[in-house]
Design an enzyme around this catalytic site. Structure first.
Site, mmCIF file in Angstrom:
data_model
loop_
_atom_site.group_PDB
_atom_site.id
_atom_site.type_symbol
_atom_site.label_atom_id
_atom_site.label_comp_id
_atom_site.label_asym_id
_atom_site.label_seq_id
_atom_site.Cartn_x
_atom_site.Cartn_y
_atom_site.Cartn_z
ATOM 1 N N HIS A 114 4.800 5.651 11.614
ATOM 2 C CA HIS A 114 4.351 5.571 10.217
ATOM 3 C C HIS A 114 3.362 6.739 10.048
ATOM 4 O O HIS A 114 2.146 6.548 9.964
ATOM 5 C CB HIS A 114 3.682 4.219 9.992
ATOM 6 C CG HIS A 114 3.417 3.851 8.567
ATOM 7 N ND1 HIS A 114 3.550 4.736 7.504
ATOM 8 C CD2 HIS A 114 3.016 2.676 8.016
ATOM 9 C CE1 HIS A 114 3.234 4.114 6.380
ATOM 10 N NE2 HIS A 114 2.913 2.862 6.663
ATOM 11 N N ARG A 159 0.808 -1.230 0.000
ATOM 12 C CA ARG A 159 0.000 0.000 0.000
ATOM 13 C C ARG A 159 0.830 1.264 0.000
ATOM 14 O O ARG A 159 0.576 2.177 -0.799
ATOM 15 C CB ARG A 159 -0.906 0.035 1.251
ATOM 16 C CG ARG A 159 -2.173 -0.754 1.129
ATOM 17 C CD ARG A 159 -2.538 -1.332 2.479
ATOM 18 N NE ARG A 159 -1.557 -2.345 2.816
ATOM 19 C CZ ARG A 159 -1.642 -3.617 2.403
ATOM 20 N NH1 ARG A 159 -2.694 -4.020 1.744
ATOM 21 N NH2 ARG A 159 -0.693 -4.491 2.672
ATOM 22 N N THR A 160 1.774 1.363 0.916
ATOM 23 C CA THR A 160 2.465 2.647 1.087
ATOM 24 C C THR A 160 3.262 2.985 -0.160
ATOM 25 O O THR A 160 3.174 4.092 -0.698
ATOM 26 C CB THR A 160 3.395 2.584 2.317
ATOM 27 O OG1 THR A 160 2.641 2.075 3.425
ATOM 28 C CG2 THR A 160 3.933 3.957 2.652
ATOM 29 N N ARG A 162 11.188 3.794 3.686
ATOM 30 C CA ARG A 162 10.760 2.808 4.699
ATOM 31 C C ARG A 162 12.001 2.037 5.120
ATOM 32 O O ARG A 162 12.759 1.551 4.275
ATOM 33 C CB ARG A 162 9.719 1.846 4.156
ATOM 34 C CG ARG A 162 9.465 0.688 5.138
ATOM 35 C CD ARG A 162 8.276 -0.132 4.799
ATOM 36 N NE ARG A 162 7.052 0.629 5.035
ATOM 37 C CZ ARG A 162 5.823 0.113 4.930
ATOM 38 N NH1 ARG A 162 5.682 -1.157 4.591
ATOM 39 N NH2 ARG A 162 4.766 0.853 5.155
ATOM 40 N N LYS A 218 26.315 -3.495 -0.322
ATOM 41 C CA LYS A 218 27.789 -3.421 -0.363
ATOM 42 C C LYS A 218 28.343 -2.731 0.872
ATOM 43 O O LYS A 218 29.534 -2.484 0.962
ATOM 44 C CB LYS A 218 28.233 -2.649 -1.607
ATOM 45 C CG LYS A 218 27.731 -3.201 -2.920
ATOM 46 C CD LYS A 218 28.184 -2.286 -4.054
ATOM 47 C CE LYS A 218 27.243 -2.395 -5.233
ATOM 48 N NZ LYS A 218 27.402 -1.275 -6.164
HETATM 49 N N1 CP Z 1 -0.300 -0.137 5.904
HETATM 50 C C1 CP Z 1 0.889 -0.348 5.333
HETATM 51 O O1 CP Z 1 1.904 0.299 5.677
HETATM 52 O O2 CP Z 1 0.891 -1.299 4.355
HETATM 53 P P1 CP Z 1 2.138 -1.743 3.501
HETATM 54 O O3 CP Z 1 3.120 -2.417 4.440
HETATM 55 O O4 CP Z 1 1.615 -2.654 2.443
HETATM 56 O O5 CP Z 1 2.771 -0.503 2.924
#
Ligand code: CP
Length: 308
Positions: A136, A57-58, A108, A87
């Site tokens: 998040h 999703r993100t 991320r 590396k």
């Molecule tokens: N909700 C969420 O962060 O989903 P993903 O891990 O798929 O990005």
């Protein structure tokens, strides 16, 4: 790091003032109503997505958001293996390089604090797309937007956060945002092994937000407006026996829906494993797919705010 109505990096929920949230949600509403009106807003701009942990999703909603605003995207979705991290390059050096190529970087990472480290060396905005068990914040933005969209209010709501609250970065970020609103009541439903961390409870106490802890989901369901389910995060457990002890502990099914208020909603940041039975999907109170869809519009509003 910018605070209040000016945004540069997006690292943690505490950055967002209530007025900034209201502006972002008003813009998200406009985009949701007529997304084509915003195409071309970010023509010529480039977003880099560096994902050191898996995502559906993100990553894809950020990419879609940038493309729908007229921008372009590049990146790597397995940066631990497919970037020069493999590396031995540090995150800081990678960010110094990529910030010379892109206008914004979405990161991320598996380590808490990684987004803050990235922001310290970046010449372009950094957006935290999840830093280990830390935060998040863009998920929290779309979660809060969904609550407002579904219930028509945020002030005065009662929310149950359920599941892996110790490792759940989405519950942490959403709780920080909720603490900016009036008359919020929170129930943390988790076994002691994955209970909400003390730093967040202290934050709630400081901001006079009442909260309770319980292991009994059924007792909470009739009392709340939002049931925010989360996955027990197997990947964060060093001890497999500890994971086995808590996996599958909570599950929303048809019986749970009968206990809930008629207008209350079930949310989940997704992905789900077994904590929401598929039979729940057909109930109008199952808001989690609408919630994921809102991520596109909220992330479009955020990119527009940062870059337009
Ligand atoms: N909700 C969420 O962060 O989903 P993903 O891990 O798929 O990005």
């Amino acid at each position: 790091m910018a605070v209040g109505s000016r945004l540069r990096h997006v690292i943690e929920s505490q950055q967002f003032s209530r007025s900034l949230l209201e502006d972002l949600f008003a813009r998200s509403d406009e985009i949701k109503r007529d997304p084509h009106r915003f195409s071309g807003r970010l023509n010529g701009q480039v977003m880099a997505a560096l994902f050191y942990e898996p995502s559906t999703r993100t990553r894809l909603s950020f990419e879609a958001a940038m493309m729908r605003l007229g921008g372009q995207t590049m990146g790597t979705d397995n940066a631990r293996e497919f970037s020069s991290a493999a590396k031995g390059e540090t995150l800081e050096d990678t960010i110094r390089i990529v910030s010379g190529y892109a206008d914004v970087i979405v990161v991320r990472h598996n380590e808490e604090g990684a987004a803050k480290r990235a922001a310290a060396v970046s010449s372009v905005p950094i957006i935290n797309a999840g830093d280990g068990p830390g935060q998040h914040p863009t998920q929290a933005l779309l979660d809060l937007y969904t609550i407002k969209d579904e219930l028509n209010r945020i002030d005065g709501i009662r929310v149950a956060m359920v599941g892996d609250l110790a490792n759940g970065r989405t519950v942490r970020s959403l709780t920080y945002l909720l603490s900016k609103f009036k008359d919020i009541q929170l129930s943390f439903v988790a076994p002691p092994l994955v209970a909400m961390r003390d730093d967040l409870k202290a934050h709630l106490d400081e901001h006079h937000v009442p909260w309770v802890e319980t292991e009994d989901l059924e007792s909470v369901l009739p009392e709340v407006d939002v049931v925010y389910m989360t996955r027990i995060q197997k990947e964060r457990f060093a001890d497999p026996a500890a994971y086995e002890a808590v996996k599958g502990i909570y599950r929303i099914d048809k019986g749970s829906l009968e206990l809930m208020r008629k207008y209350a909603i079930v949310m989940h940041p997704l992905p789900r494993v077994d904590e929401i039975a598929p039979e729940v999907d057909a109930d109008a109170r199952a808001a989690y797919f609408r919630q994921a869809r809102n991520g596109l519009h909220v992330r479009m509003a955020l990119l527009d705010r940062l870059l337009a």
